[in-house]
Write a protein that holds these residues in place. Structure first.
Motif, mmCIF file in Angstrom:
data_model
loop_
_atom_site.group_PDB
_atom_site.id
_atom_site.type_symbol
_atom_site.label_atom_id
_atom_site.label_comp_id
_atom_site.label_asym_id
_atom_site.label_seq_id
_atom_site.Cartn_x
_atom_site.Cartn_y
_atom_site.Cartn_z
ATOM 1 N N UNK A 187 -13.105 2.717 -11.286
ATOM 2 C CA UNK A 187 -11.755 2.828 -11.897
ATOM 3 C C UNK A 187 -10.952 2.038 -11.341
ATOM 4 N N UNK A 188 -9.939 1.128 -11.924
ATOM 5 C CA UNK A 188 -8.737 0.380 -11.366
ATOM 6 C C UNK A 188 -7.577 1.072 -12.039
ATOM 7 N N UNK A 189 -6.622 1.608 -11.192
ATOM 8 C CA UNK A 189 -5.375 2.244 -11.402
ATOM 9 C C UNK A 189 -4.347 1.345 -10.893
ATOM 10 N N UNK A 190 -3.426 0.793 -11.889
ATOM 11 C CA UNK A 190 -2.317 0.018 -11.728
ATOM 12 C C UNK A 190 -0.967 0.731 -11.153
ATOM 13 N N UNK A 191 -0.650 0.747 -9.985
ATOM 14 C CA UNK A 191 0.306 1.677 -9.604
ATOM 15 C C UNK A 191 1.863 0.908 -9.388
ATOM 16 N N UNK A 192 2.650 1.406 -9.856
ATOM 17 C CA UNK A 192 4.073 0.560 -9.787
ATOM 18 C C UNK A 192 4.954 1.679 -9.332
ATOM 19 N N UNK A 193 5.518 1.480 -8.390
ATOM 20 C CA UNK A 193 6.642 2.530 -7.958
ATOM 21 C C UNK A 193 5.907 4.053 -7.592
ATOM 22 N N UNK A 194 6.294 4.990 -8.407
ATOM 23 C CA UNK A 194 5.750 6.384 -8.443
ATOM 24 C C UNK A 194 4.752 6.607 -9.398
ATOM 25 N N UNK A 195 4.362 5.766 -10.343
ATOM 26 C CA UNK A 195 3.641 5.891 -11.478
ATOM 27 C C UNK A 195 2.361 4.892 -11.658
ATOM 28 N N UNK A 242 4.584 -0.766 -3.106
ATOM 29 C CA UNK A 242 5.236 -0.706 -4.371
ATOM 30 C C UNK A 242 4.543 -0.924 -5.649
ATOM 31 N N UNK A 243 3.685 -1.854 -5.359
ATOM 32 C CA UNK A 243 2.719 -2.381 -6.509
ATOM 33 C C UNK A 243 1.379 -2.506 -5.875
ATOM 34 N N UNK A 244 0.458 -1.836 -6.503
ATOM 35 C CA UNK A 244 -0.973 -1.878 -6.024
ATOM 36 C C UNK A 244 -2.047 -1.788 -7.169
ATOM 37 N N UNK A 264 -2.988 -7.251 -7.256
ATOM 38 C CA UNK A 264 -3.804 -6.990 -8.223
ATOM 39 C C UNK A 264 -3.688 -8.144 -9.450
ATOM 40 N N UNK A 265 -4.797 -8.435 -9.910
ATOM 41 C CA UNK A 265 -4.799 -9.300 -11.042
ATOM 42 C C UNK A 265 -4.260 -8.582 -12.261
ATOM 43 N N UNK A 266 -3.718 -9.335 -13.161
ATOM 44 C CA UNK A 266 -2.837 -8.606 -14.291
ATOM 45 C C UNK A 266 -3.829 -8.883 -15.525
#
Length: 298
Positions: A187-195, A242-244, A264-266
């Motif tokens: 699974x790849x989860x894209x985290x930005x800040x706290x979500x 902050x971005x991962x 991470x790639x977009x």
């Protein structure tokens, strides 16, 4: 607001998406190649040059550098930070996350992970193999991405031969427990800040245990569980990102952290989910700068 996107290649899909999202929000974004930067440390303070021309401070910087440019990117980012520039990924966090072993040492005991072992001597190989549950096992180069430098050793003999070859070439690798029930999926989860703003499931192609899209894997949109989201956010925060892009495996004992990607790639996740991840990143940066008004003047 002025934004520096640290990237060696303006034409990359992710860089172009971030530029477009910035321009849609009237952000003055500029791509900065770390290899074309020079720095001065003077009595008056840090000075930043790009293509031999001095640049005024930026409000924010977003590192998008590959593993081969980690040193150059972190050096430039550290200079920008000294000028008061905000970055969702600090230079220290970038360096920490790029070394798989260092990242796992920071995370151990705080998030569930596959059992992992590291050594520099061939005398320790048998013990390492035993500690991760025997073969098959996964061998990873400490600084790698997109599935490059990741191999599966099916037998004790192949594990020893591969590890001895890496050690002989002075390439640092770690050994990791093979999660059989993951069955070539992660699974790849894209985290930005706290979500978590987007998530996808990646499935390996036939004959390859790696699910990375660059290795031929396929991506499907995913609705992650609350436990998976909490794990991903916690891992990113522990590493100071902050971005991962946080990679997880589903196992019989629950979700396990595989690794954390600081750039991470977009393309893959945006295509799979339809989520405007680049826009979410820009909105986060704008919000962070708004919380510190002096930054938005740059």
């Amino acid at each position: 607001m002025r934004l520096a996107i640290l990237s060696a290649k303006t034409e990359l899909h992710s860089t172009q998406r971030l530029l477009a999202a910035a321009h849609q929000r009237d952000i003055d974004a500029q791509v900065i190649n770390p290899l074309h930067c020079s720095l001065s440390l003077t009595a008056e303070g840090p000075v930043f040059y790009y293509q031999n021309q001095p640049l005024a401070p930026f409000a924010a910087a977003l590192p998008r550098v590959g593993h081969e440019l980690t040193f150059a990117g972190s050096t430039v980012l550290r200079q920008l930070e000294a000028q008061g520039t905000y970055s969702p990924t600090s230079a220290a966090a970038l360096l920490r996350s790029r070394d798989k072993l260092q990242a796992m040492q920071a995370l151990i005991g705080q998030v569930p992970m596959p059992t992992t072992a590291f050594a520099n001597t061939s005398e320790a190989i048998s013990r390492m193999v035993a500690e991760v549950g025997g073969t098959p096992l996964v061998i990873k180069v400490l600084e790698g991405s997109q599935g490059i430098g990741v191999t599966l050793a099916e037998t004790p003999q192949s594990a020893r031969a591969t590890l001895e070859a890496f050690m002989g070439a002075r390439v640092n690798v770690l050994v990791q427990e093979f999660i059989r029930e993951a069955a070539g999926q992660d699974l790849r989860l894209l985290v930005v800040g706290t979500r978590v703003v987007a998530a996808m499931e990646r499935r390996s192609q036939s004959g390859d245990f790696r699910a990375n899209l660059h290795c031929g894997g396929k991506a499907l949109a995913l609705e992650p569980s609350e436990e998976e989201c909490a794990l991903a956010i916690k891992a990113a925060q522990i590493l100071g990102l902050g971005i991962a892009g946080v990679d997880l495996l589903r196992s019989h004992r629950g979700p396990l952290l595989l690794e954390v990607n600081s750039s991470p790639g977009l393309e893959g996740i945006e295509n799979a989910t339809g989520v405007d991840v680049a826009g979410a990143i820009m909105d986060f940066i704008v919000a962070q700068c708004a919380a510190h008004p002096s930054r938005s003047l740059f």
